[in-house]
Design an enzyme around this catalytic site. Structure first.
Site, mmCIF file in Angstrom:
data_model
loop_
_atom_site.group_PDB
_atom_site.id
_atom_site.type_symbol
_atom_site.label_atom_id
_atom_site.label_comp_id
_atom_site.label_asym_id
_atom_site.label_seq_id
_atom_site.Cartn_x
_atom_site.Cartn_y
_atom_site.Cartn_z
ATOM 1 N N ASP A 44 -0.196 5.098 0.740
ATOM 2 C CA ASP A 44 -0.464 6.134 1.753
ATOM 3 C C ASP A 44 -0.547 5.545 3.149
ATOM 4 O OD1 ASP A 44 -0.613 8.448 0.068
ATOM 5 O OD2 ASP A 44 -2.488 7.626 -0.705
ATOM 6 N N THR A 86 -4.444 5.421 -4.508
ATOM 7 C CA THR A 86 -3.930 6.723 -4.921
ATOM 8 C C THR A 86 -3.573 6.707 -6.405
ATOM 9 O OG1 THR A 86 -2.660 8.576 -4.008
ATOM 10 C CG2 THR A 86 -1.431 6.580 -4.522
ATOM 11 N N ASP A 90 0.875 -1.169 0.000
ATOM 12 C CA ASP A 90 0.000 0.000 0.000
ATOM 13 C C ASP A 90 0.918 1.227 0.000
ATOM 14 O OD1 ASP A 90 -2.346 1.688 0.562
ATOM 15 O OD2 ASP A 90 -1.506 1.825 2.578
ATOM 16 N N GLU A 144 -0.678 11.036 4.659
ATOM 17 C CA GLU A 144 -2.060 11.512 4.812
ATOM 18 C C GLU A 144 -2.148 12.970 5.258
ATOM 19 O OE1 GLU A 144 -4.216 10.005 3.364
ATOM 20 O OE2 GLU A 144 -4.073 7.840 3.623
ATOM 21 N N ASP A 171 -1.616 -0.345 6.158
ATOM 22 C CA ASP A 171 -1.700 0.407 7.412
ATOM 23 C C ASP A 171 -3.136 0.630 7.877
ATOM 24 O OD1 ASP A 171 -2.220 2.365 5.293
ATOM 25 O OD2 ASP A 171 -2.281 3.788 6.956
ATOM 26 N N GLY A 205 -10.012 9.809 -3.063
ATOM 27 C CA GLY A 205 -10.191 11.232 -2.772
ATOM 28 C C GLY A 205 -11.529 11.777 -3.251
ATOM 29 N N LYS A 206 -11.901 11.411 -4.464
ATOM 30 C CA LYS A 206 -13.181 11.904 -4.997
ATOM 31 C C LYS A 206 -14.347 11.344 -4.168
ATOM 32 C CE LYS A 206 -12.261 10.537 -9.333
ATOM 33 N NZ LYS A 206 -10.804 10.320 -9.518
ATOM 34 N N GLU A 207 -14.198 10.085 -3.780
ATOM 35 C CA GLU A 207 -15.236 9.446 -2.961
ATOM 36 C C GLU A 207 -15.355 10.124 -1.593
ATOM 37 O OE1 GLU A 207 -12.980 8.007 -4.791
ATOM 38 O OE2 GLU A 207 -13.969 6.502 -6.051
ATOM 39 N N ARG A 208 -14.202 10.545 -1.030
ATOM 40 C CA ARG A 208 -14.223 11.242 0.263
ATOM 41 C C ARG A 208 -14.952 12.583 0.147
ATOM 42 N NH1 ARG A 208 -8.120 9.877 1.099
ATOM 43 N NH2 ARG A 208 -8.572 7.678 1.350
#
Ligand SMILES: [Mg+2]
Length: 229
Positions: free
Chosen positions: A10, A117, A8, A17, A176, A51-54
Site C-alpha cells: 500500500d 495488508t 511494501d 490508500e 513509502d 486495518g483492524k488496529e486502525r
C-alpha cells in the site's frame, strides 16, 4: 550483491490508500456506524498499521466501546468492498514499478512482498494492475496476520527473508512510510523510500535512498544495483 527486492504494497506498489479509505467508509455506513474518515483523519490513522488496529484506535480516541467481533466483521466487509472497488475501478501501479520489477527479474533478482495488508487485498491489486495472480510475479509473499507484531516491528520482513532464504544484506526493501522504513531497518535491510500521497513530507532520514518515484532519478541506485548484480 542484490538477490531480492522486498516490496511494501500500500502506497509503494500502488496509491491504494484512497481506495482503502473509501472502502472503510462504505463498510462503516453498512455496519450502521456513525464514522467517516476524511483524508486528514486517515493520514493520522496511517501511523497505526493494520486495518483492524486502525479501527480500534479510532474507537479508543473517540471514547467509543467496540468489541473485537464487530471490528472483525466490519473489517471483513471492508476487505470485500475493497476487492470489488479494485475489480471495477482504475487501480494502477505507481510510475516505474512495473519496469523495475521486470528489469530486476530479468537479472535474476527475486521479488518478495512484506506487507500488513491481507492476502485477498494483494491478489485483488495484482490481478487488477498486472493481470495475473500475485504468486506469478512474487516468489515470496509475507502478509497480513502471519506475524504477531505488525510494522514498525521487523517481523514481516524477517518472515520474508526466512522464506527467501537470504540474509538481509542481499536484499533491498522498498517502502513509502515511516513505520515501513522502521520495520525494514530493524530487520537489517537497506531501504529505498518512495513517499506516497499520504506520506509525502514525512521524515525519511534513516532511508538509504529517498526517491519521488521509481522512474528517472530513481534509476541511479537501481542502475548501480543492476550493475553489481
Ligand atoms: Mg505502505
Amino acid at each position: 550483491m542484490i538477490k531480492a527486492l522486498i516490496w511494501d504494497v500500500d502506497g509503494t506498489l500502488s496509491e491504494t490508500e484512497e481506495t482503502h479509505r473509501e472502502a472503510f467508509n462504505r463498510s462503516f455506513a453498512a455496519a450502521g456506524l456513525d464514522w467517516t474518515w476524511d483524508r486528514q483523519t486517515y493520514r493520522r490513522l496511517l501511523q497505526v498499521t493494520g486495518g483492524k488496529e486502525r479501527m480500534a484506535r479510532f474507537a479508543a480516541d473517540n471514547g467509543t466501546a467496540m468489541d473485537a467481533e464487530v471490528i472483525q466483521e466490519t473489517h471483513e466487509d471492508k476487505t470485500k468492498s475493497y476487492g470489488k472497488m479494485l475489480e471495477t475501478g482504475s487501480a494502477s501501479l505507481r510510475p516505474g514499478v512495473r519496469n523495475v520489477i521486470g528489469a530486476t527479474r530479468q537479472h535474476g533478482i527475486r521479488q518478495a512482498i512484506a506487507t500488513t495488508t491481507s492476502p485477498p487485498n494483494i491478489d485483488a491489486l495484482i490481478l487488477a494492475t498486472m493481470g495475473c495472480p500475485a504468486d506469478q510475479i512474487f516468489d515470496v509473499i509475507a502478509a497480513g496476520d502471519e506475524v504477531a507484531a505488525k510494522k514498525p516491528a521487523p517481523d514481516v520482513y524477517l518472515l520474508a527473508l526466512e522464506r527467501l532464504g537470504l540474509p538481509a544484506a542481499d536484499c533491498i526493501a522498498i517502502e513509502d512510510s515511516v513505520p515501513g522504513l522502521t520495520a525494514a531497518r530493524a530487520a537489517g535491510l537497506r531501504v529505498m523510500v518512495t513517499p506516497s500521497l499520504y506520506t509525502d513530507g514525512d521524515d525519511f532520514g534513516t532511508a538509504d535512498w529517498v526517491l519521488p518515484d521509481l522512474t528517472g532519478p530513481l534509476l541511479d541506485p537501481l542502475a548501480a544495483i543492476l550493475a553489481r548484480a
